[in-house]
Design a protein around this motif. Structure first.
Motif, PDB file in Angstrom:
ATOM      1  N   LYS A 274      60.874  33.924  38.898  1.00  0.00           N
ATOM      2  CA  LYS A 274      61.971  33.756  38.363  1.00  0.00           C
ATOM      3  C   LYS A 274      61.692  35.759  37.868  1.00  0.00           C
TER       4      LYS A 274
ATOM      5  N   GLY B 202      56.245  29.335  28.842  1.00  0.00           N
ATOM      6  CA  GLY B 202      56.208  30.244  29.576  1.00  0.00           C
ATOM      7  C   GLY B 202      56.201  29.750  31.204  1.00  0.00           C
ATOM      8  N   SER B 203      56.251  27.820  31.073  1.00  0.00           N
ATOM      9  CA  SER B 203      56.116  28.116  32.612  1.00  0.00           C
ATOM     10  C   SER B 203      55.785  28.689  33.288  1.00  0.00           C
ATOM     11  N   ALA B 204      54.610  29.152  33.132  1.00  0.00           N
ATOM     12  CA  ALA B 204      54.160  30.314  33.893  1.00  0.00           C
ATOM     13  C   ALA B 204      52.672  29.344  34.835  1.00  0.00           C
TER      14      ALA B 204
ATOM     15  N   ASP C 204      60.257  27.604  39.796  1.00  0.00           N
ATOM     16  CA  ASP C 204      61.148  27.276  38.345  1.00  0.00           C
ATOM     17  C   ASP C 204      60.560  27.660  37.263  1.00  0.00           C
ATOM     18  N   SER C 205      58.793  28.419  38.285  1.00  0.00           N
ATOM     19  CA  SER C 205      58.016  29.527  37.571  1.00  0.00           C
ATOM     20  C   SER C 205      58.583  30.790  36.587  1.00  0.00           C
ATOM     21  N   LEU C 206      57.873  31.104  35.663  1.00  0.00           N
ATOM     22  CA  LEU C 206      58.459  31.782  34.720  1.00  0.00           C
ATOM     23  C   LEU C 206      58.100  33.417  35.941  1.00  0.00           C
TER      24      LEU C 206
ATOM     25  N   GLN D  72      65.873  29.691  31.518  1.00  0.00           N
ATOM     26  CA  GLN D  72      64.877  29.282  31.066  1.00  0.00           C
ATOM     27  C   GLN D  72      63.833  29.192  30.632  1.00  0.00           C
ATOM     28  N   VAL D  73      62.886  29.211  30.530  1.00  0.00           N
ATOM     29  CA  VAL D  73      61.386  28.733  30.924  1.00  0.00           C
ATOM     30  C   VAL D  73      61.455  27.075  29.835  1.00  0.00           C
ATOM     31  N   GLU D  74      60.037  26.744  29.461  1.00  0.00           N
ATOM     32  CA  GLU D  74      59.342  26.024  28.559  1.00  0.00           C
ATOM     33  C   GLU D  74      59.468  26.805  27.600  1.00  0.00           C
TER      34      GLU D  74
ATOM     35  N   ILE E 275      65.145  35.364  28.617  1.00  0.00           N
ATOM     36  CA  ILE E 275      64.176  35.153  29.317  1.00  0.00           C
ATOM     37  C   ILE E 275      64.353  33.725  27.781  1.00  0.00           C
TER      38      ILE E 275
ATOM     39  N   CYS F 155      63.073  30.890  25.662  1.00  0.00           N
ATOM     40  CA  CYS F 155      62.093  29.479  26.061  1.00  0.00           C
ATOM     41  C   CYS F 155      62.283  28.649  24.954  1.00  0.00           C
TER      42      CYS F 155
END
Length: 397
Positions: free
Chosen positions: A375, A221-223, A370-372, A216-218, A191, A193
């Protein structure tokens, strides 16, 4: 919904014939020798997941996300059919010259103790790239008590924003490490970041070699991170549920469970209301009962016929029961068991209402594809099917 059938099952969890698994106390592993695998001796499936977390200064948002989301991730993993035993381990890593290079918490079904260690993870150090990713991956493979055989899903989730040092000549590098992991049946997921190109290339290669998933996330974490009006009541009832635990056995066994109680007290003191609510929902699941009771818990063991209350020596009983008459002991254990079942049923009901509230909020926000959360769920769903586990309900939040 995830909790739709939980209320029906809760009395059986507390009073029925649920098999008990001893938990492994979470601990730092400093011994350089490899840890021996745990041999699964029962037929039920097991999930072993190790999160390898970059804990350098740039990762503060992600570390906070991990502290908030670990319980909903556990709930997501626990929603499989058949119900698995969940064990989680942690490796925090920085780089040479920082306060530590790696910090290892062994795989354990005592998630309270794992979480208490996670609470101490702070973002610091770093300031440059690369980081000691290879050392962290090595420790994840060789310093964890992975399930050695039996039906198990074994996976590593590497989380960070910097590539590995490939210039350290005195340590194994990830192609060799991942090859050793595959021999143990361990899948590697990565993952990333942020969006650094140098990190993306290495992360994608690690996931490819490890038969896993890269995403890939922000940086944070994009949760999914919604609080709900039900969180405070669930957290309060969960604390009352913890108070129903009575530990018995030798002095050593009692001391080991006092470690668990101390970890629970720490999370009640330091965790957010939302995190405590997520933990309460997990503990009300069939998989969560292992985390709730731990080892040598009198109410659960008596109810499930694992021990005869009259056969326990007085000195091995919990202190409140040592001076009580046999009839009074039985009445106390029965009363506490009934109270526990009522609390579990109420938490399960509230958890279902919480699920519905969050589903509505996520839909209003345009979904969470697209969230953690989504995914990780998709990776676990696809990979755990190889261990005979089926997921149909989507991620927990």
């Amino acid at each position: 919904m995830k909790t739709k059938m939980l209320a029906i099952a809760l009395f059986a969890i507390t009073f029925g014939a649920v098999s008990f698994y001893p938990s492994i106390n979470a601990k730092y592993v400093d011994d350089p020798r490899p840890v021996e695998p745990i041999v699964a001796t029962r037929g039920e499936p097991r999930i072993d997941v190790v999160f390898v977390l970059d804990t350098t200064g740039s990762m503060s948002g992600l570390i906070q996300t991990a502290k908030e989301k670990i319980w909903s991730i556990a709930t997501t993993m626990a929603s499989a059919q058949p119900t698995p035993e969940i064990r989680i381990g942690l490796v925090g890593f920085r780089d040479r010259g920082d306060q530590y290079v790696t910090r290892v918490v062994d795989l354990s079904s005592d998630l309270d103790s794992v979480y208490a260690e996670l609470m101490d993870f702070q973002a610091d150090g770093g300031g440059d790239t690369p980081e000691s990713v290879n050392k962290a991956l090595y420790d994840a493979v060789h310093k964890m008590s992975w399930t050695g055989n039996g039906q198990a899903y074994r996976a590593v989730f590497l989380v960070g924003d910097a590539p590995p040092h490939m210039d350290y000549q005195d340590e194994a590098r990830y192609p060799e490490i991942v090859s050793a992991a595959k021999a143990k049946g361990i899948i590697f997921n990565t993952i990333q970041c942020g969006a650094a190109d140098t990190t993306a290339a290495e992360w994608q290669q690690i996931a490819h070699l490890g038969s896993g998933t890269y995403f890939q996330v922000e940086q944070s974490g994009s949760a999914v991170a919604f609080a709900t009006p039900l969180d405070e009541e669930i957290a309060t009832l969960s604390a009352r549920l913890d108070d129903t635990r009575l530990y018995y056995g030798s002095a050593e066994e009692k001391a080991r469970m006092q470690h668990k109680v101390a970890a629970t007290d720490k999370l009640h003191a330091m965790a957010s209301i939302a995190s405590k609510a997520r933990r309460g929902a997990f503990n009300a699941s069939a998989a969560g009962v292992r985390n709730l009771v731990g080892e040598k818990e009198l109410v659960d063991d008596v109810a499930n016929g694992r021990v005869d209350l009259d056969a326990i020596p007085p000195e091995a009983l919990p202190e409140p029961l040592q001076e009580a008459a046999p009839a009074e002991r039985k009445a106390t254990v029965l009363r506490i068991g009934e109270e526990r079942a009522e609390l579990q049923s109420r938490i399960a009901q509230l958890a279902e209402e919480r699920d519905a509230y969050l589903a509505k909020k996520v839909a209003e926000a345009g979904g969470a594809k697209d969230s953690l959360d989504q995914k990780i769920y998709e990776a676990v769903r696809d990979q755990a099917s190889q261990a005979g586990l089926a997921y149909t309900e989507g991620p927990g939040y």
